[in-house]
Write an enzyme that holds these catalytic residues in place. Structure first.
Site, PDB file in Angstrom:
ATOM      1  N   HIS A  41       0.832  -1.205   0.000  1.00 32.73           N
ATOM      2  CA  HIS A  41       0.000   0.000   0.000  1.00 32.73           C
ATOM      3  C   HIS A  41       0.866   1.255   0.000  1.00 32.73           C
ATOM      4  CE1 HIS A  41      -3.589  -2.441   1.735  1.00 32.73           C
ATOM      5  NE2 HIS A  41      -3.610  -2.409   0.419  1.00 32.73           N
ATOM      6  N   CYS A  97       2.257 -13.655   3.787  1.00 32.71           N
ATOM      7  CA  CYS A  97       3.053 -13.558   5.013  1.00 32.71           C
ATOM      8  C   CYS A  97       2.823 -14.802   5.868  1.00 32.71           C
ATOM      9  CB  CYS A  97       2.644 -12.314   5.783  1.00 32.71           C
ATOM     10  SG  CYS A  97       3.409 -12.184   7.411  1.00 32.71           S
ATOM     11  N   HIS A 133     -10.804  -5.263   3.460  1.00 31.59           N
ATOM     12  CA  HIS A 133      -9.339  -5.295   3.388  1.00 31.59           C
ATOM     13  C   HIS A 133      -8.898  -6.642   2.841  1.00 31.59           C
ATOM     14  CE1 HIS A 133      -5.158  -5.562   4.810  1.00 31.59           C
ATOM     15  NE2 HIS A 133      -5.172  -4.240   4.843  1.00 31.59           N
ATOM     16  N   GLU A 135      -6.465  -8.695   3.471  1.00 31.47           N
ATOM     17  CA  GLU A 135      -6.190  -9.757   4.451  1.00 31.47           C
ATOM     18  C   GLU A 135      -7.483 -10.307   5.036  1.00 31.47           C
ATOM     19  OE1 GLU A 135      -4.514 -10.283   8.958  1.00 31.47           O
ATOM     20  OE2 GLU A 135      -3.494  -8.788   7.734  1.00 31.47           O
ATOM     21  N   CYS A 202       0.067  -9.129  14.671  1.00 33.70           N
ATOM     22  CA  CYS A 202       1.492  -9.298  14.371  1.00 33.70           C
ATOM     23  C   CYS A 202       2.336  -8.382  15.250  1.00 33.70           C
ATOM     24  CB  CYS A 202       1.752  -8.997  12.896  1.00 33.70           C
ATOM     25  SG  CYS A 202       3.491  -9.119  12.435  1.00 33.70           S
ATOM     26  N   SER A 231      -3.539   0.269   6.284  1.00 31.62           N
ATOM     27  CA  SER A 231      -4.281   0.146   7.545  1.00 31.62           C
ATOM     28  C   SER A 231      -3.371   0.363   8.747  1.00 31.62           C
ATOM     29  CB  SER A 231      -4.936  -1.240   7.642  1.00 31.62           C
ATOM     30  OG  SER A 231      -5.955  -1.369   6.687  1.00 31.62           O
ATOM     31  N   ASN A 232      -2.217  -0.316   8.747  1.00 29.68           N
ATOM     32  CA  ASN A 232      -1.334  -0.152   9.902  1.00 29.68           C
ATOM     33  C   ASN A 232      -0.736   1.248   9.916  1.00 29.68           C
ATOM     34  OD1 ASN A 232       1.853  -0.243   9.361  1.00 29.68           O
ATOM     35  ND2 ASN A 232       0.857  -1.472   7.806  1.00 29.68           N
ATOM     36  N   SER A 274       4.591  -0.578   5.267  1.00 31.98           N
ATOM     37  CA  SER A 274       4.546  -0.565   3.798  1.00 31.98           C
ATOM     38  C   SER A 274       5.351   0.601   3.219  1.00 31.98           C
ATOM     39  CB  SER A 274       3.090  -0.461   3.327  1.00 31.98           C
ATOM     40  OG  SER A 274       2.458   0.657   3.919  1.00 31.98           O
TER      41      SER A 274
END
Length: 291
Positions: A41, A97, A133, A135, A202, A231-232, A274
């Protein structure tokens, strides 16, 4: 002269690094390589790989492809994607991942056990994550789309507390909010129902929260370099903003405004899982030119 520090803890996580390395290795061989969705992203990193030959496609495009190589990015995919690839003789370069892959397996195992145990009122498989999303779509796909997705603490009230609940999380969600959801369910679950939660966030992301918080407090100005789809990135930027209101999110050096630097002595540059290091370095160089 303004002092500039780039956060050593920012930059690609293991999953993203692996996906990009696999793409670069395939492209170096001169092969035509497709990627299902943006590999990361971050628009500038996607453009760099596009110039190397990487072709980004969506799921509709995938249905029309045959006899090609397609890379699956770190976010993972639902079982249907693998089945389509098999039918169309597509070679999958799987860069899912390992943390996400393990989570997919855990959810599928729980779902299969739940269905086998009770066809009348199966337990609720609940995923704390962002609807739509990549994931999360891969995780929901392990349950034949039966899983319930809650995006935030406020949505926990829509669960049925008289039925069993098995709670998981998208790997990049906030650990604090996840624990708030756990506490609420524990205090509302019916005595006859079972509740189990699984901390699947994670640590590559969760551990960055306290680190980036400390980093943000050390500087007069924070530049958080990140694609706005991440997102993160949103979670980490909000943490910067919480401890240092003089924080700005930028996607590239061109978004940096010279007036932000007025009266500033130190600038901290950080980013998401990212965000490539080279992009943070470009932002540093842009500031140096503005002085």
């Amino acid at each position: 002269m303004i002092q500039i520090e780039i956060d050593n803890g920012s930059g690609f996580c293991f999953g993203v690094t692996t996906a990009i390395r696999k793409a670069e290795e395939e492209l170096a061989q001169g092969a035509t390589l497709y990627c299902l969705g943006d590999i990361v992203h971050n628009g500038m990193e996607c453009e760099r790989l596009r110039q190397m030959g990487l072709i980004t496609i969506n799921h509709d495009d995938l249905r029309e492809l045959h006899d090609v190589k397609v890379l699956l990015r770190a976010h993972g995919e639902p079982p249907e994607t693998y089945e389509l690839a098999r039918k169309n003789n597509i070679e999958i370069i799987d860069a899912t991942c390992p943390v996400v892959l393990q989570l997919q397996k855990r959810i599928k195992t729980q779902y299969d056990a739940t269905i086998a145990a009770d066809f009348q009122a199966p337990a609720q498989i609940v995923i704390f994550g962002k609807k739509g999303h990549a994931e999360v779509l891969g995780l929901v796909g392990q349950t034949r789309s039966d899983a319930i997705v809650i995006e935030n603490f406020d949505e926990v009230v829509k669960l049925d507390f008289t039925r069993d609940i098995y709670l998981y999380s998208q790997t990049t969600k906030s650990l604090d909010e996840f624990h708030r959801i756990i506490d609420y369910i524990q205090s509302h679950i019916a005595p006859e129902a079972t509740f189990k939660s699984f901390d699947t966030i994670c640590r590559s992301v969760a551990n960055r929260m306290p680190n980036i918080s400390q980093f943000a407090t050390r500087h007069d100005l924070i530049l958080f370099v990140c694609g706005r789809k991440s997102s993160n990135g949103k979670v980490l930027f909000n943490e910067c903003l919480r401890v240092n209101p003089n924080s700005h999110l930028v996607e590239d050096p061109e978004e940096i405004q010279k007036e932000w630097l007025e009266g500033i002595q130190t600038v901290g540059i950080c980013g998401a899982t990212s965000t490539p290091k080279w992009l943070m370095e470009q932002c540093r160089d842009a500031i140096l030119k503005m002085q």
